[in-house]
Design an enzyme around this catalytic site. Structure first.
Site, PDB file in Angstrom:
ATOM      1  N   ARG A 156       0.870  -1.121  -0.038  1.00  0.00           N
ATOM      2  CA  ARG A 156      -0.067  -0.024  -0.040  1.00  0.00           C
ATOM      3  C   ARG A 156       0.972   1.291  -0.170  1.00  0.00           C
ATOM      4  NH1 ARG A 156      -2.023   2.088   4.260  1.00  0.00           N
ATOM      5  NH2 ARG A 156      -2.469   0.189   5.404  1.00  0.00           N
TER       6      ARG A 156
ATOM      7  N   LYS B 157      -6.052   5.897 -20.429  1.00  0.00           N
ATOM      8  CA  LYS B 157      -6.358   6.345 -21.871  1.00  0.00           C
ATOM      9  C   LYS B 157      -4.887   6.160 -22.555  1.00  0.00           C
ATOM     10  CE  LYS B 157     -10.270   7.389 -20.013  1.00  0.00           C
ATOM     11  NZ  LYS B 157     -10.462   8.566 -19.559  1.00  0.00           N
TER      12      LYS B 157
ATOM     13  N   ASP C 279      -5.236  18.721 -15.871  1.00  0.00           N
ATOM     14  CA  ASP C 279      -5.809  17.218 -16.184  1.00  0.00           C
ATOM     15  C   ASP C 279      -5.357  17.163 -17.719  1.00  0.00           C
ATOM     16  OD1 ASP C 279      -6.677  14.909 -17.257  1.00  0.00           O
ATOM     17  OD2 ASP C 279      -8.732  15.366 -16.297  1.00  0.00           O
TER      18      ASP C 279
ATOM     19  N   TYR D  31     -14.038  16.891 -17.397  1.00  0.00           N
ATOM     20  CA  TYR D  31     -14.377  15.486 -17.266  1.00  0.00           C
ATOM     21  C   TYR D  31     -15.598  15.470 -16.193  1.00  0.00           C
ATOM     22  CZ  TYR D  31     -14.260  10.466 -16.744  1.00  0.00           C
ATOM     23  OH  TYR D  31     -14.397   9.160 -16.843  1.00  0.00           O
TER      24      TYR D  31
END
Ligand SMILES: *Cc1c(COP(=O)(O)O)cnc(C)c1O
Length: 418
Positions: free
Chosen positions: A69, A229, A204, A122
């Site tokens: 983690r 993406k 972004d 987005y």
């Protein structure tokens, strides 16, 4: 050979990995492990002191592997390779793009703070701001790509919260219309409102990165990706990334440790594999998109083609386009005459293009923003930002462009005949 001078694509196959760690394996294995064995109790103690910030790292000291983690070799090597593209000091990889976006906002915003963001943005980011941050009493303001620096500064000052502005979050080119936001203008606005604390400018860069745009070089503090993406590029993994200075990333990684939204080793490994072909994929995609945009631009059934490569040199946004982007990208939106009915007929008729959301992958995709990705946007706002019923968004893949054009052509013919 001067390794530092080498371009990122020359380093993507080996950077940050030593075959001696894994029996000489040329490729980094998947470190499918939750925890790591310390050589001694003293070593475990030292690793924890650094990881939890109890003391600073000594000059030559590495952050030790503790627990997946916090860190894992597949993630660390991936983060180091991503850093090369954006020339960033630090990187943090997440289990989705939304995890990256939301963790950044939660790292730097507190109740009573003001967030400024660009519109359109987005859908998931928009939802998180409107429905989650607002509940935490975080104020927000939005601006449009055609607004000037002076207008935006006025907007912030008129809000009554100018002294609480903590973050400017932008997405450029904006999805789905390819509108451009000027990053260096936003950096000037951030500077103007920064006093004791820096107003963070976060970009972004999913639509253009990490190959065609490097926002950190234009004054951004953080650059974010949906690695689902272009970075992943094969429509088979969900992931996200954030890059910036060590100071900011320490904060982001700290929160990531406690939200537990880091990517796992298998995701890290898949993305390492994807990064090796990032440049050839993206270059082919952009080459194909330029050919396709030219074809679409002359088609009588299409009233508008939104594509960076078609911006006329006398347009106001042209200098920003040239300054910010190395290529026109591979995202095209078109307006088909005949509204939703014609758009749906076109989408249902496509064969090589797949009818699906997402973008940046090897296969070409088509979708209808008004009823799919942007259905949650207020109808009036949709109209204002150009998401009309005839709008179709195309993500161009690596197929042969002539086959893609043939597919578009036969689908448009079907629209013309109906
Ligand atoms: C897909 C996308 C996101 C969200 O990323 P996920 O990996 O789906 O969580 C954020 N921003 C943009 C521009 C995107 O295209």
């Amino acid at each position: 050979m001067n390794k530092k001078a080498m371009r990122p694509e020359s380093r993507m196959m080996s950077y940050g990995y030593n075959p001696a760690w894994s029996e000489g394996a040329i490729k980094c294995p998947i470190f499918q492990t939750s925890t790591f064995v310390f050589r001694s109790a003293e070593e475990g103690k030292a690793f924890f002191e650094v990881a939890y910030g109890i003391r600073d790292r000594a000059p030559e000291e590495k952050t030790g592997l503790i627990y997946s983690r916090l860190n894992n070799p597949d993630l660390e090597i991936l983060e180091n390779r991503l850093r090369l593209w954006d020339q960033a000091e630090e990187c943090a990889v997440f289990n989705s793009g939304m995890a990256a976006m939301s963790t950044v906002m939660l790292s730097f915003l507190q109740p009573g703070d003001l967030l400024l963001f660009s519109n359109p943005i987005y859908g998931g980011t928009d939802h998180f701001i409107h429905h989650f941050l607002s509940k935490m009493d975080i104020k927000y303001l939005t601006f449009f790509p055609d607004q000037s620096k002076e207008e935006i500064i006025q907007l912030i000052e008129d809000s009554g919260y100018a002294d609480r502005l903590k973050m400017i979050f932008i997405e450029t080119p904006a999805n789905p219309t390819n509108d451009i936001v000027d990053i260096s203008m936003c950096a000037q606005i951030s500077k103007y409102f920064s006093h004791e604390e820096k107003v963070i400018l976060a970009v972004d860069n999913t639509y253009m990165g990490p190959l065609w745009s490097h926002p950190l070089q234009h004054g951004a503090d953080l650059v974010l990706y949906s690695a689902t993406k272009y970075i992943g590029g094969h429509s088979d993994v969900i992931a996200g990334a954030v890059l910036g200075s060590s100071d900011y990333l320490r904060k982001v990684k700290g929160l990531r440790t406690f939200l537990g939204n880091m990517a796992g080793p298998w995701t890290g490994w898949l993305l390492l594999r994807s990064l090796e072909t990032l440049k050839v994929r993206m270059e082919q995609q952009s080459y194909n998109a330029q050919k396709i945009a030219q074809y679409l631009d002359t088609h009588p059934l299409i009233s508008k083609v939104h594509y960076l490569g078609l911006i006329p040199s006398e347009a106001k946004e042209y200098p920003v386009y040239k300054r910010q982007y190395r290529a026109p990208g591979a995202m095209i939106s078109i307006v088909i005459d005949g509204g939703e009915k014609a758009a749906f007929r076109f989408l249902n008729q496509l064969q090589l293009f797949k009818l699906a959301v997402s973008l940046g992958s090897t296969e070409s995709l088509a979708q209808h923003p008004a009823t799919m990705t942007h259905v949650d946007v207020d109808p009036q706002m949709r109209q204002k930002i150009g998401i009309c019923s005839g709008l179709v968004r195309l993500s161009i893949g690596i197929e042969h462009y002539e086959d893609l054009i043939e597919d578009l052509n036969q689908a448009l013919q079907a629209v013309a005949l109906s």
